[in-house]
Motif scaffolding. Structure first.
Motif, mmCIF file in Angstrom:
data_model
loop_
_atom_site.group_PDB
_atom_site.id
_atom_site.type_symbol
_atom_site.label_atom_id
_atom_site.label_comp_id
_atom_site.label_asym_id
_atom_site.label_seq_id
_atom_site.Cartn_x
_atom_site.Cartn_y
_atom_site.Cartn_z
ATOM 1 N N ASN A 36 0.854 -1.185 0.000
ATOM 2 C CA ASN A 36 0.000 0.000 0.000
ATOM 3 C C ASN A 36 0.886 1.230 0.000
ATOM 4 O O ASN A 36 0.982 1.966 0.950
ATOM 5 N N ALA A 65 3.183 4.317 -2.516
ATOM 6 C CA ALA A 65 3.404 5.062 -3.760
ATOM 7 C C ALA A 65 4.851 5.477 -3.827
ATOM 8 O O ALA A 65 5.489 5.701 -2.797
ATOM 9 N N PRO A 98 -3.410 -4.771 -10.678
ATOM 10 C CA PRO A 98 -2.369 -5.196 -9.726
ATOM 11 C C PRO A 98 -1.101 -5.780 -10.329
ATOM 12 O O PRO A 98 -0.087 -5.879 -9.639
ATOM 13 N N HIS A 128 1.502 -2.931 -10.490
ATOM 14 C CA HIS A 128 1.392 -1.885 -9.467
ATOM 15 C C HIS A 128 2.626 -1.862 -8.570
ATOM 16 O O HIS A 128 3.136 -2.901 -8.171
ATOM 17 N N GLU A 141 1.993 7.119 -10.615
ATOM 18 C CA GLU A 141 1.274 6.641 -9.427
ATOM 19 C C GLU A 141 0.999 7.798 -8.469
ATOM 20 O O GLU A 141 -0.095 7.913 -7.901
ATOM 21 N N LYS A 192 -1.789 10.075 -9.806
ATOM 22 C CA LYS A 192 -3.164 9.578 -9.716
ATOM 23 C C LYS A 192 -3.935 10.242 -8.569
ATOM 24 O O LYS A 192 -5.147 10.441 -8.671
ATOM 25 N N TYR A 216 -2.167 -8.016 -1.603
ATOM 26 C CA TYR A 216 -3.049 -6.843 -1.512
ATOM 27 C C TYR A 216 -4.270 -7.238 -0.688
ATOM 28 O O TYR A 216 -5.071 -8.068 -1.140
ATOM 29 N N GLU A 225 -8.364 0.646 -2.876
ATOM 30 C CA GLU A 225 -7.689 1.924 -3.104
ATOM 31 C C GLU A 225 -7.058 1.972 -4.492
ATOM 32 O O GLU A 225 -7.192 2.962 -5.232
ATOM 33 N N MET A 226 -6.382 0.883 -4.858
ATOM 34 C CA MET A 226 -5.742 0.807 -6.168
ATOM 35 C C MET A 226 -6.768 0.954 -7.278
ATOM 36 O O MET A 226 -6.569 1.703 -8.245
ATOM 37 N N ASP A 249 -6.961 3.839 -10.100
ATOM 38 C CA ASP A 249 -6.775 3.436 -11.502
ATOM 39 C C ASP A 249 -8.007 3.744 -12.348
ATOM 40 O O ASP A 249 -7.893 4.219 -13.484
#
Length: 453
Positions: A3, A5, A69, A72, A81, A84, A125, A132-133, A137
Motif C-alpha cells: 500500500n 506510492a 495489480p 502496481h 502513481e 493519480k 493486496y 484503493e488501487m 486506476d
C-alpha cells in the motif's frame, strides 16, 4: 500489504486507507453488485509468447502508468502513481466524506474485482489496498478518456504535471493486455461522477474508430459487456456497428479446432490456398477497393475480365506492432471466447504484403495509411507480428477460394496478364505502338508496290 506510492525516490504510504468505510452494504445492493463478475478473467501472457523470436523487448509491460495489480508498485511507474492522487482530487471534492463514499463503492465489490485477476492474493493486496488501487486506476482511466474526447482542461492539467512528451505512452498503456481493469468498474465510477446518462464511454469508443461514427451504446452491451478496454476495441474492429450499437457486419465464427480424420482428408485440399501478394493479384487483373474500418469486412467479386477485392482501412503507426501483439495475446488467452479474427486478419496481411510495392498499391487505393517513414517499415512491422502459428482456415476461406478460382481461370486473366507483361511502363507501350505503326507502314508500302495505280 502493499500500500505504497513511489515519490521523490522513496516509497511513501498513501492516505486513502485512513478512510474507514462505514457505509453499510444492504442485502439488495449486495445482490446488485454480484452481477458484475461473469467468470471472465484478465490473464497474464505466457512466457513462451512474451519473448518469442520477434519480441526482443517486452511489449506487454507498461512504460508510464499501471492499471490493475500486475504492475502496481514498480519504481519506474512511480511518477504516474503519485499523479493519480491529484487526478482523484479533480473528480472528487477534497472532503473526507466524499472520498469515503467513492472508496466504499469500490470496496463493496472488492471480491468480484479480485476474481477478475489471476494470482492476486490477500497477502499481496488486502481488500483495502486493492480497493484503493482500483479507485485510483479507474479514476485515472476516466481522466484519460476525457483527454481523448478533447477536454482541454484535462489536457493542460496532464501536460503541466507529466509533460506533453509522455501523453502518448499513457494511452498506449491503456491497451496492454496485462494492464487492464474491468470495464464495469470504470463505467460504475463514471455513473457516480457524472450520472447514469453520461455518454463519456460512448464518446471515447467513438474516438477509437477511424470512421466518423458516433456510438450511442457500448458495443455488445445488451449481450455481454466488454471485459475491459482492449476487449471493447476488439469488438469495434471485428464487428461493424451503427450508432445505436447494432451490428452491421456479422462477426466471424469462433475458431473450431477439428482433428483431420482420415475420411475428411480429401477436404483438406480445399484449404490449401496459394498465397498471392497484392502485386501478384494485380497482375491477374484483380483490383483493390476500401470497404470499411471493420477488419472482417473483406469480400471479392469476379467479373468477366477482372476481379475486385474489398479490404478494410487501417492506419499503421509506430505502435501498430505493439497493438497487434497484445490483441493476439488476448485472443489466445485461456478461456477466451473471442475466436481469432485479428490473428486471421494479420495472417492475411502477411500473405498480401511481402514487399514495398504491395504497400504502395494499397496506399494509392486508400486502404492502408501510414505515419511511418517508408513502405519498407510497414512491411517489416507486418513481418514481425507473431501470430504464434495460429490460424482458422474457415475465416476468409470463401474469399480466398473465389480469388483462387479467378486466378486459375485463363479466360478471365489473359487480358490482364497481357497488359501486365507488355505494358508495365509507358516506354514499353510507346515501343509497341511504334512497332505497330512501322508494321502498318510496311504493309501499306508493300500493298501499293504490288498494286500500283
Amino acid at each position: 500489504m502493499i500500500n505504497q506510492a513511489y515519490s521523490n525516490g522513496k516509497f511513501q504510504f498513501l492516505n486513502i486507507m485512513d478512510i474507514e468505510c462505514k457505509i453499510p452494504i444492504t442485502k439488495d445492493e449486495d445482490e446488485d453488485h454480484h452481477q458484475y463478475f461473469d467468470g471472465r478473467r484478465i490473464h497474464r501472457v505466457p512466457k513462451l509468447v512474451r519473448f518469442s523470436k520477434h519480441n526482443e523487448e517486452d511489449y506487454y509491460a507498461p512504460k508510464l502508468v499501471s492499471f490493475g495489480p500486475y504492475y502496481h508498485g514498480l519504481p519506474e511507474l512511480g511518477a504516474a502513481e503519485e499523479f493519480k492522487h491529484k487526478v482523484l482530487t479533480m473528480f472528487v471534492p477534497s472532503g473526507g466524506k466524499d472520498k469515503q463514499f467513492f472508496y466504499c463503492q469500490i470496496f463493496k465489490v472488492i471480491d468480484q474485482l479480485r476474481n477478475c485477476y489471476v494470482g492476486v492474493s490477500r497477502e499481496a493486496y488486502d481488500d483495502g489496498a486493492l480497493a484503493e488501487m482500483m479507485l485510483l486506476d479507474a479514476c485515472f482511466a476516466v481522466y484519460l478518456m476525457k483527454i481523448a474526447v478533447g477536454d482541454e482542461e484535462k489536457i493542460i492539467h496532464f501536460c503541466q504535471h507529466l509533460g506533453l512528451s509522455v501523453i502518448k505512452f499513457a494511452f498506449i498503456d491503456m491497451y496492454l493486455l496485462e494492464n487492464q481493469i474491468p470495464l464495469w468498474v470504470i463505467k460504475h465510477l463514471i455513473n457516480l461522477i457524472y450520472g447514469e446518462g453520461s455518454m463519456l464511454l460512448c464518446n471515447f469508443f467513438s474516438s477509437m474508430i477511424l470512421e466518423n461514427t458516433r456510438l450511442t451504446r457500448i458495443p455488445g452491451e445488451d449481450k455481454k459487456q466488454p471485459l475491459h478496454i482492449l476487449d471493447a476495441y476488439h469488438r469495434l474492429l471485428v464487428e461493424e456497428w451503427d450508432k445505436a450499437g447494432k451490428i452491421l457486419v456479422q462477426p466471424v465464427n469462433k475458431c473450431q479446432w477439428r482433428p483431420l480424420k482420415k475420411e475428411n482428408q480429401k477436404e483438406f485440399g480445399k484449404f490449401s490456398r496459394q498465397s498471392r501478394s497484392v502485386t501478384d493479384l494485380k497482375a491477374k487483373g484483380i483490383h483493390f477497393k476500401p470497404s470499411s474500418c471493420c477488419l472482417m469486412n473483406i469480400s471479392f467479386k469476379s467479373y468477366t475480365f477482372y476481379g475486385q477485392v474489398q479490404l478494410p482501412v487501417w492506419l499503421f503507426t509506430s505502435i501498430s506492432k505493439l497493438f497487434f501483439i497484445n490483441m493476439i495475446a488476448y485472443e489466445a488467452s485461456p478461456k477466451s471466447d473471442t475466436g481469432i479474427p485479428i490473428i486471421c486478419y494479420v495472417n492475411l496481411l502477411k500473405s498480401l504484403i511481402v514487399k514495398p510495392e504491395d504497400v504502395k498499391e494499397l496506399r494509392e487505393k486508400k486502404i492502408l495509411f501510414s505515419t511511418l517513414v517508408s513502405d519498407e517499415q510497414v512491411v517489416e512491422v507486418i513481418k514481425e507480428i507473431d501470430t504464434c502459428g495460429l490460424d482458422d482456415y474457415y475465416i476468409f476461406d470463401n474469399v480466398k477460394m473465389r480469388i483462387e478460382e479467378h486466378c486459375n481461370n485463363k479466360a478471365k486473366t489473359w487480358i490482364a496478364e497481357l497488359i501486365h507483361t507488355n505494358f508495365r511502363n509507358p516506354w514499353t507501350f510507346i515501343t509497341l505502338l511504334a512497332a505497330t505503326f512501322l508494321l502498318c507502314l510496311t504493309f501499306l508500302q508493300t500493298y501499293y508496290t504490288l498494286n500500283p495505280k
